[in-house]
Design a protein around this motif. Structure first.
Motif, PDB file in Angstrom:
ATOM      1  N   ARG A   1      30.838  50.845 -18.015  1.00  0.00           N
ATOM      2  CA  ARG A   1      31.075  51.147 -16.794  1.00  0.00           C
ATOM      3  C   ARG A   1      32.019  52.409 -16.676  1.00  0.00           C
ATOM      4  O   ARG A   1      31.778  53.278 -16.198  1.00  0.00           O
ATOM      5  CB  ARG A   1      31.405  50.124 -15.933  1.00  0.00           C
ATOM      6  CG  ARG A   1      31.663  50.561 -14.308  1.00  0.00           C
ATOM      7  CD  ARG A   1      31.784  49.352 -13.321  1.00  0.00           C
ATOM      8  NE  ARG A   1      30.575  48.601 -13.514  1.00  0.00           N
ATOM      9  CZ  ARG A   1      29.389  48.723 -12.964  1.00  0.00           C
ATOM     10  NH1 ARG A   1      29.008  49.640 -12.462  1.00  0.00           N
ATOM     11  NH2 ARG A   1      28.437  47.963 -13.377  1.00  0.00           N
TER      12      ARG A   1
ATOM     13  N   GLU B   1      31.193  56.189 -15.639  1.00  0.00           N
ATOM     14  CA  GLU B   1      32.026  57.006 -14.563  1.00  0.00           C
ATOM     15  C   GLU B   1      32.607  58.380 -15.155  1.00  0.00           C
ATOM     16  O   GLU B   1      32.543  59.146 -14.530  1.00  0.00           O
ATOM     17  CB  GLU B   1      33.289  56.083 -14.098  1.00  0.00           C
ATOM     18  CG  GLU B   1      33.839  56.674 -13.076  1.00  0.00           C
ATOM     19  CD  GLU B   1      34.693  55.726 -12.236  1.00  0.00           C
ATOM     20  OE1 GLU B   1      35.554  56.194 -11.322  1.00  0.00           O
ATOM     21  OE2 GLU B   1      34.934  54.528 -12.781  1.00  0.00           O
TER      22      GLU B   1
ATOM     23  N   ASN C   1      27.537  50.761  -7.772  1.00  0.00           N
ATOM     24  CA  ASN C   1      27.379  49.379  -7.342  1.00  0.00           C
ATOM     25  C   ASN C   1      26.746  48.976  -5.947  1.00  0.00           C
ATOM     26  O   ASN C   1      26.410  47.912  -5.671  1.00  0.00           O
ATOM     27  CB  ASN C   1      29.174  49.049  -7.218  1.00  0.00           C
ATOM     28  CG  ASN C   1      29.626  48.588  -8.371  1.00  0.00           C
ATOM     29  OD1 ASN C   1      28.889  48.073  -9.302  1.00  0.00           O
ATOM     30  ND2 ASN C   1      31.100  48.764  -8.720  1.00  0.00           N
ATOM     31  N   SER C   2      26.849  50.001  -5.134  1.00  0.00           N
ATOM     32  CA  SER C   2      26.326  49.822  -3.792  1.00  0.00           C
ATOM     33  C   SER C   2      24.803  50.098  -3.675  1.00  0.00           C
ATOM     34  O   SER C   2      24.159  49.771  -2.930  1.00  0.00           O
ATOM     35  CB  SER C   2      26.960  50.817  -2.941  1.00  0.00           C
ATOM     36  OG  SER C   2      26.566  52.017  -2.883  1.00  0.00           O
ATOM     37  N   GLN C   3      24.125  50.551  -4.905  1.00  0.00           N
ATOM     38  CA  GLN C   3      22.797  50.716  -4.967  1.00  0.00           C
ATOM     39  C   GLN C   3      21.898  49.329  -5.197  1.00  0.00           C
ATOM     40  O   GLN C   3      22.487  48.455  -5.651  1.00  0.00           O
ATOM     41  CB  GLN C   3      22.438  51.911  -6.078  1.00  0.00           C
ATOM     42  CG  GLN C   3      22.891  53.180  -5.746  1.00  0.00           C
ATOM     43  CD  GLN C   3      22.380  54.131  -6.985  1.00  0.00           C
ATOM     44  OE1 GLN C   3      22.539  53.860  -8.039  1.00  0.00           O
ATOM     45  NE2 GLN C   3      21.876  55.230  -6.408  1.00  0.00           N
TER      46      GLN C   3
ATOM     47  N   GLY D   1      22.086  45.733  -7.797  1.00  0.00           N
ATOM     48  CA  GLY D   1      23.397  45.137  -8.094  1.00  0.00           C
ATOM     49  C   GLY D   1      24.363  45.782  -9.109  1.00  0.00           C
ATOM     50  O   GLY D   1      24.052  47.045  -9.273  1.00  0.00           O
ATOM     51  N   GLY D   2      24.778  45.173  -9.899  1.00  0.00           N
ATOM     52  CA  GLY D   2      25.651  45.749 -11.171  1.00  0.00           C
ATOM     53  C   GLY D   2      25.047  46.222 -12.436  1.00  0.00           C
ATOM     54  O   GLY D   2      25.529  46.496 -13.495  1.00  0.00           O
TER      55      GLY D   2
ATOM     56  N   ALA E   1      31.251  55.019  -9.529  1.00  0.00           N
ATOM     57  CA  ALA E   1      31.055  53.601  -9.978  1.00  0.00           C
ATOM     58  C   ALA E   1      30.779  52.754  -8.722  1.00  0.00           C
ATOM     59  O   ALA E   1      30.014  51.889  -8.689  1.00  0.00           O
ATOM     60  CB  ALA E   1      32.596  53.162 -10.569  1.00  0.00           C
ATOM     61  N   SER E   2      31.617  53.311  -7.546  1.00  0.00           N
ATOM     62  CA  SER E   2      31.329  52.489  -6.234  1.00  0.00           C
ATOM     63  C   SER E   2      30.014  52.889  -5.839  1.00  0.00           C
ATOM     64  O   SER E   2      29.170  51.763  -5.040  1.00  0.00           O
ATOM     65  CB  SER E   2      32.347  52.734  -5.420  1.00  0.00           C
ATOM     66  OG  SER E   2      33.532  52.356  -5.828  1.00  0.00           O
TER      67      SER E   2
END
Length: 278
Positions: free
Chosen positions: A257, A261, A231-233, A236-237, A227-228
């Motif tokens: 989400r 995951e 999010n960092s890609q 965005g979300g 998940a993190s």
């Protein structure tokens, strides 16, 4: 007339050589380290032309085709979950070998993006004198160590190709069979035929070119906290297109989400015994 006959023969030879040859391999794997009794079998294609070759899963190209058709129609009907499950593959990657430049490009999806790296470890083969016959081909034995595994390959000079499945190449013939010493992975040539051209590989998300060592680091980040990582890609979300499979309707982003995951963690468990250990 004689010159015309020679010219026609040359043009015919060029046309034949320019065609793409497809070699179908049966790929057998034990990807779950905790359950080696769960043996996966699927087909993969090695498409070879004069300039390059590509290796990828049969289910991958079929699945991409279904997804692309769905997106082009607006996705109104949604995906057929049973159909998509039937096209599940343990080989989400594709491998392209550039014959002229002697380079191997590996592509795989992590999260919503595709990562690509150039293989920087040459294969060091030991060619042995042992020969046998596999199917219709006379083959010779060769060994190498690659990616933390010891591999045995059987190659044939009956076909005019110095190539093979996965990243295997550099032998004086086509790899008909390759198997690691632990029996976790094997590639067996089943058949071959000609195709008109290479299929178009659908790309979801961005294509990010990295060094192999950086790809390995990103892969570990994705496995430990999907998940993190997503999010960092870039972008965005949003949820990537491949992760929407089996959805349907307006869904709560938090629920999506969570499911995303869970699927990523299940995938990591299913692939806890990767083909490359290091």
């Amino acid at each position: 007339m004689k010159k015309l006959g020679i010219l026609a023969a040359v043009l015919l030879a060029q046309a034949t050589f320019s065609q793409t040859n497809r070699f179908v391999y049966q790929v057998t794997s034990k990807p779950d380290i905790s359950n080696k009794g769960d043996i996966k079998t699927e087909n993969a294609y090695l498409d070879i032309s004069a300039e390059k070759s590509m290796f990828y899963s049969e289910n991958r190209i079929k699945r991409d085709s279904v997804m692309k058709a769905n997106f082009q129609s607006g996705g109104a009907r949604g995906f057929n979950r049973e159909q998509m499950e039937g096209l599940r593959t343990n080989m989400n990657y594709s491998i392209e070998k550039d014959k002229k430049n002697q380079k191997t490009l590996y592509k795989d999806r992590l999260g919503r993006d595709q990562y690509a790296y150039e293989e920087d470890r040459p294969l060091d083969w030991k060619i042995l004198s042992e020969t046998t016959k596999i199917g219709e081909y006379k083959v010779q034995k060769a060994e190498t160590e690659f990616g933390g595994r010891k591999w045995t390959a059987w190659f044939t000079t009956d076909l005019p190709y110095q190539d093979g499945p996965y990243k295997f190449s550099g032998l004086p013939g086509l790899v008909v069979k390759a198997e690691d010493a632990d029996g976790d992975y094997s590639f067996d040539l089943m058949k071959n035929y000609k195709i008109s051209e290479f299929p178009e590989m659908t790309t979801f998300g961005n294509v990010i070119k990295v060094k192999r060592t950086d790809y390995v680091k990103q892969q570990e980040k994705y496995k430990s906290d999907p998940a993190s990582f997503m999010n960092s890609q870039r972008g965005g979300g949003g949820i990537s297109a491949p992760m929407r499979i089996g959805g349907g309707g307006n869904q709560n982003p938090a629920d999506m989400r969570k499911r995303m995951e869970e699927r990523a963690k299940e995938e990591a468990k299913r692939n806890s015994n990767p083909i490359e250990l290091k």
